[in-house]
Write a protein that holds these residues in place. Structure first.
Motif, PDB file in Angstrom:
ATOM      1  N   ILE A 325       0.861  -1.189   0.000  1.00 38.02           N
ATOM      2  CA  ILE A 325       0.000   0.000   0.000  1.00 38.02           C
ATOM      3  C   ILE A 325       0.891   1.230   0.000  1.00 38.02           C
ATOM      4  O   ILE A 325       1.687   1.443   0.914  1.00 38.02           O
ATOM      5  CB  ILE A 325      -0.929   0.036   1.229  1.00 38.02           C
ATOM      6  CG1 ILE A 325      -1.909  -1.130   1.185  1.00 38.02           C
ATOM      7  CG2 ILE A 325      -1.695   1.352   1.261  1.00 38.02           C
ATOM      8  CD1 ILE A 325      -2.903  -1.121   2.338  1.00 38.02           C
ATOM      9  N   LYS A 326       0.746   2.042  -1.016  1.00 36.15           N
ATOM     10  CA  LYS A 326       1.547   3.269  -1.135  1.00 36.15           C
ATOM     11  C   LYS A 326       0.689   4.481  -0.774  1.00 36.15           C
ATOM     12  O   LYS A 326      -0.369   4.696  -1.371  1.00 36.15           O
ATOM     13  CB  LYS A 326       2.084   3.429  -2.563  1.00 36.15           C
ATOM     14  CG  LYS A 326       2.944   4.671  -2.755  1.00 36.15           C
ATOM     15  CD  LYS A 326       3.448   4.763  -4.196  1.00 36.15           C
ATOM     16  CE  LYS A 326       4.377   5.962  -4.378  1.00 36.15           C
ATOM     17  NZ  LYS A 326       3.716   7.249  -4.132  1.00 36.15           N
ATOM     18  N   GLY A 327       1.163   5.236   0.220  1.00 39.90           N
ATOM     19  CA  GLY A 327       0.439   6.435   0.605  1.00 39.90           C
ATOM     20  C   GLY A 327       0.016   6.455   2.052  1.00 39.90           C
ATOM     21  O   GLY A 327      -0.902   7.197   2.427  1.00 39.90           O
ATOM     22  N   ILE A 328       0.668   5.676   2.917  1.00 40.95           N
ATOM     23  CA  ILE A 328       0.375   5.701   4.350  1.00 40.95           C
ATOM     24  C   ILE A 328       0.927   7.005   4.938  1.00 40.95           C
ATOM     25  O   ILE A 328       2.090   7.343   4.735  1.00 40.95           O
ATOM     26  CB  ILE A 328       1.003   4.491   5.053  1.00 40.95           C
ATOM     27  CG1 ILE A 328       0.420   3.182   4.519  1.00 40.95           C
ATOM     28  CG2 ILE A 328       0.836   4.606   6.571  1.00 40.95           C
ATOM     29  CD1 ILE A 328      -1.028   2.956   4.855  1.00 40.95           C
ATOM     30  N   GLN A 329       0.061   7.724   5.696  1.00 35.81           N
ATOM     31  CA  GLN A 329       0.465   9.041   6.196  1.00 35.81           C
ATOM     32  C   GLN A 329       0.258   9.214   7.694  1.00 35.81           C
ATOM     33  O   GLN A 329       0.405  10.323   8.222  1.00 35.81           O
ATOM     34  CB  GLN A 329      -0.294  10.132   5.427  1.00 35.81           C
ATOM     35  CG  GLN A 329       0.025  10.108   3.935  1.00 35.81           C
ATOM     36  CD  GLN A 329      -0.798  11.097   3.141  1.00 35.81           C
ATOM     37  OE1 GLN A 329      -0.508  12.287   3.117  1.00 35.81           O
ATOM     38  NE2 GLN A 329      -1.845  10.609   2.493  1.00 35.81           N
ATOM     39  N   ILE A 345       4.334  -1.383   3.096  1.00 35.61           N
ATOM     40  CA  ILE A 345       3.669  -0.087   3.030  1.00 35.61           C
ATOM     41  C   ILE A 345       4.702   0.950   2.618  1.00 35.61           C
ATOM     42  O   ILE A 345       5.896   0.806   2.902  1.00 35.61           O
ATOM     43  CB  ILE A 345       3.029   0.321   4.372  1.00 35.61           C
ATOM     44  CG1 ILE A 345       4.075   0.375   5.500  1.00 35.61           C
ATOM     45  CG2 ILE A 345       1.878  -0.607   4.727  1.00 35.61           C
ATOM     46  CD1 ILE A 345       3.540   0.895   6.826  1.00 35.61           C
ATOM     47  N   VAL A 346       4.237   1.984   1.935  1.00 36.87           N
ATOM     48  CA  VAL A 346       5.085   3.128   1.595  1.00 36.87           C
ATOM     49  C   VAL A 346       4.568   4.335   2.354  1.00 36.87           C
ATOM     50  O   VAL A 346       3.412   4.743   2.166  1.00 36.87           O
ATOM     51  CB  VAL A 346       5.079   3.432   0.084  1.00 36.87           C
ATOM     52  CG1 VAL A 346       6.055   4.574  -0.213  1.00 36.87           C
ATOM     53  CG2 VAL A 346       5.435   2.204  -0.730  1.00 36.87           C
ATOM     54  N   LEU A 347       5.408   4.870   3.216  1.00 41.22           N
ATOM     55  CA  LEU A 347       5.071   6.112   3.897  1.00 41.22           C
ATOM     56  C   LEU A 347       5.301   7.232   2.900  1.00 41.22           C
ATOM     57  O   LEU A 347       6.431   7.496   2.490  1.00 41.22           O
ATOM     58  CB  LEU A 347       5.941   6.298   5.138  1.00 41.22           C
ATOM     59  CG  LEU A 347       6.020   5.093   6.095  1.00 41.22           C
ATOM     60  CD1 LEU A 347       6.841   5.443   7.321  1.00 41.22           C
ATOM     61  CD2 LEU A 347       4.632   4.607   6.494  1.00 41.22           C
ATOM     62  N   SER A 348       4.224   7.882   2.483  1.00 39.31           N
ATOM     63  CA  SER A 348       4.339   8.839   1.382  1.00 39.31           C
ATOM     64  C   SER A 348       3.178   9.818   1.401  1.00 39.31           C
ATOM     65  O   SER A 348       2.039   9.436   1.684  1.00 39.31           O
ATOM     66  CB  SER A 348       4.339   8.083   0.043  1.00 39.31           C
ATOM     67  OG  SER A 348       4.302   8.970  -1.049  1.00 39.31           O
ATOM     68  N   PHE A 383       8.603   1.164   3.560  1.00 32.26           N
ATOM     69  CA  PHE A 383       9.354   1.989   2.615  1.00 32.26           C
ATOM     70  C   PHE A 383       8.983   3.455   2.820  1.00 32.26           C
ATOM     71  O   PHE A 383       7.902   3.773   3.327  1.00 32.26           O
ATOM     72  CB  PHE A 383       9.046   1.565   1.167  1.00 32.26           C
ATOM     73  CG  PHE A 383       9.197   0.091   0.934  1.00 32.26           C
ATOM     74  CD1 PHE A 383      10.455  -0.487   0.877  1.00 32.26           C
ATOM     75  CD2 PHE A 383       8.088  -0.728   0.761  1.00 32.26           C
ATOM     76  CE1 PHE A 383      10.605  -1.851   0.671  1.00 32.26           C
ATOM     77  CE2 PHE A 383       8.218  -2.091   0.554  1.00 32.26           C
ATOM     78  CZ  PHE A 383       9.486  -2.649   0.501  1.00 32.26           C
ATOM     79  N   VAL A 384       9.873   4.332   2.436  1.00 30.68           N
ATOM     80  CA  VAL A 384       9.667   5.773   2.601  1.00 30.68           C
ATOM     81  C   VAL A 384      10.031   6.466   1.304  1.00 30.68           C
ATOM     82  O   VAL A 384      11.039   6.117   0.669  1.00 30.68           O
ATOM     83  CB  VAL A 384      10.549   6.339   3.741  1.00 30.68           C
ATOM     84  CG1 VAL A 384      10.366   7.844   3.865  1.00 30.68           C
ATOM     85  CG2 VAL A 384      10.226   5.662   5.065  1.00 30.68           C
ATOM     86  N   ASP A 385       9.232   7.434   0.874  1.00 30.11           N
ATOM     87  CA  ASP A 385       9.650   8.250  -0.268  1.00 30.11           C
ATOM     88  C   ASP A 385       9.315   9.712  -0.012  1.00 30.11           C
ATOM     89  O   ASP A 385       8.622  10.058   0.939  1.00 30.11           O
ATOM     90  CB  ASP A 385       9.046   7.746  -1.589  1.00 30.11           C
ATOM     91  CG  ASP A 385       7.549   8.018  -1.727  1.00 30.11           C
ATOM     92  OD1 ASP A 385       6.988   8.853  -0.990  1.00 30.11           O
ATOM     93  OD2 ASP A 385       6.923   7.381  -2.589  1.00 30.11           O
ATOM     94  N   GLY A 386       9.868  10.589  -0.857  1.00 27.71           N
ATOM     95  CA  GLY A 386       9.588  12.017  -0.739  1.00 27.71           C
ATOM     96  C   GLY A 386      10.720  12.810  -0.126  1.00 27.71           C
ATOM     97  O   GLY A 386      11.048  12.630   1.047  1.00 27.71           O
TER      98      GLY A 386
END
Length: 470
Positions: A325-329, A345-348, A383-386
């Motif tokens: 899941i991409k977009g966990i905030q 999960i992607v923290l994004s 995972f982390v992006d941004g």
């Protein structure tokens, strides 16, 4: 059948829209309203040669996939249309912003910021606006990077570091760096080889790639650009308002050989990316019906805002591939994702492109460390992006519990100015060196040795929410 320029020019409206692409003439009237990029994009080229506009974002295969055979009306002499376009002025928005003597040699670019500056100078105006823009006042976009600046490193000395190991595993696939290519759309705006150049560079550098749902190259072609059959390539999924189209997207990705599905959930509606919208308004200034819709808003118009956690059940009925899941905030949703059994999960916050003032992903990682630390030790990868632009940024995220980090814009910028695959590899060379040298400074011989004690996140922790209900 041979068609003249005069014949094509008669079909220049919504009621009858013909375009020429590489000398072939198509009647796209019935396709206007189903075009993912919106009807206006095509109508700008109605009755004209649309080759430049088409090539800037599409691969040739899309024509046979999107249009029925009956849409092909015949052939036209391309030189005749070229002469006409020179008289009328090109409809393409892909003109470069200024003349150059040529881009700087790659060996003169020494950090990722250099690539961004070159991209700003050399990308067409619409490409730069689409790639670089953030939502509203771009506070989240800036804060994504500032979050890393609030975290200090705590180096250890006299560790006798003979070598460092930067390898790790992403969803069971070995990679040479804890860095992957985030899903970035329409890479052909940066370079004709688009996502295929990214795939080739990723293979040679040993990293993973997540192919965007809105890629400008078909997944089969990108898979073919890999350097080996076991090179990890994952597929992004936006759930379409027409669920059948998403079924087709997933099944196609599975058939092509994608190794996981990354469902993106942080943009149920598109963010207000004003730079992108202003450019579009300047292009359509003479159109009284112009709504200021930039490339991003047009591209995202088909995304469904009506999904909930049950979409994971739907997805698992289609495939047994790992789901990310991409977009966990926030930590609450990270816990819910874990309880729903996803593999990652992607923290994004979508690179600051969706909701402005949404907190930075690195801060969300600290939330998880404080309120649900068991997630970091679980089998679910984080995972982390941004905002990541330095090797030190990568190491800070790993030390605080991330498995790997994603970069998006820097990969697009490194494609630009004609650099293509070589630019991407040069960018990764720079990032790799920064990661390796800073691991030596920290006294870590492998990524496993990176730990929270190697960073001081006190300044960022001041921004943490006081309490949560889990």
């Amino acid at each position: 059948m041979t068609i003249t320029r005069a014949d094509i020019e008669k079909h220049n409206s919504r009621k009858s829209c013909w375009v020429a692409i590489h000398g072939a003439v198509y009647d796209v009237t019935d396709f206007l309203d189903s075009h993912p990029g919106g009807a206006k994009v095509i109508l700008r080229c109605a009755g004209k040669d649309a080759t430049d506009d088409f090539d800037s974002v599409h691969s040739p295969e899309i024509l046979t996939e999107a249009l029925p055979g009956s849409a092909l009306k015949g052939q036209v002499d391309p030189t005749e249309l070229k002469f006409s376009n020179e008289i009328q002025g090109s409809s393409s928005e892909t003109e470069t912003k200024k003349e150059h003597n040529g881009p700087p040699p790659l060996n003169t670019l020494i950090n990722l910021h250099d690539f961004e500056q070159v991209a700003q100078d050399y990308l067409p105006a619409n490409a730069w606006a689409y790639y670089s823009s953030g939502a509203d006042d771009e506070i989240s976009k800036r804060n994504n990077a500032k979050a890393y600046q609030k975290v200090s490193l705590r180096p250890r000395i006299l560790r006798k570091i003979l070598s460092v190991d930067t390898t790790t595993s992403i969803l069971g696939h070995s990679v040479s760096l804890p860095v992957y290519i985030s899903p970035v759309g329409i890479a052909k705006l940066a370079h004709p080889d688009g996502e295929c150049a990214l795939a080739a560079a990723a293979g040679k550098e040993g990293i993973a790639q997540v192919l965007a749902n809105g890629a400008s190259m078909p997944i089969e072609r990108v898979m073919g650009a890999r350097t080996s059959s076991d090179q990890p390539l994952f597929a992004q999924l936006y759930v379409n308002r027409d669920i059948n189209k998403s079924v087709e997207t997933v099944r196609r990705a599975v058939k092509a050989g994608a190794q996981s599905i990354w469902i993106t959930v942080d943009s149920p509606v598109v963010g207000k990316r004003e730079m992108d919208e202003r450019l579009n308004l300047s292009v359509t200034a003479q159109d009284s019906d112009a709504q200021g819709q930039g490339v991003a808003k047009i591209m995202a118009s088909s995304i469904s805002p009506f999904i909930d956690w049950s979409i994971l059940t739907w997805l698992r009925e289609l495939t047994e591939l790992p789901v990310v899941i991409k977009g966990i905030q926030c930590v609450e949703d990270a816990v819910l994702a874990y309880e729903h059994g996803v593999q990652g999960i992607v923290l994004s916050n979508h690179g600051g492109r969706s909701q402005d003032t949404a907190q930075s992903p690195l801060l969300t990682l600290l939330e998880i460390r404080k309120f649900a630390p068991y997630l970091i030790k679980s089998k679910m990868q984080i995972f982390v992006d941004g905002g990541i632009r330095r090797g030190t940024d990568v190491l800070k995220a790993i030390a605080l519990g991330a498995t790997a980090v994603g970069l998006g814009r820097p990969f697009l910028f490194s494609l630009s100015a004609g650099y293509g695959e070589k630019g991407v590899r040069r960018m990764l060379e720079i990032l790799r060196h920064e990661i390796e040298s800073n691991m030596v400074f920290l006294g870590a011989t492998s990524l496993d040795e990176l730990c929270p004690e190697m960073v001081n996140a006190g300044r960022l922790e001041r921004d943490l929410v006081g309490s949560v209900k889990l």
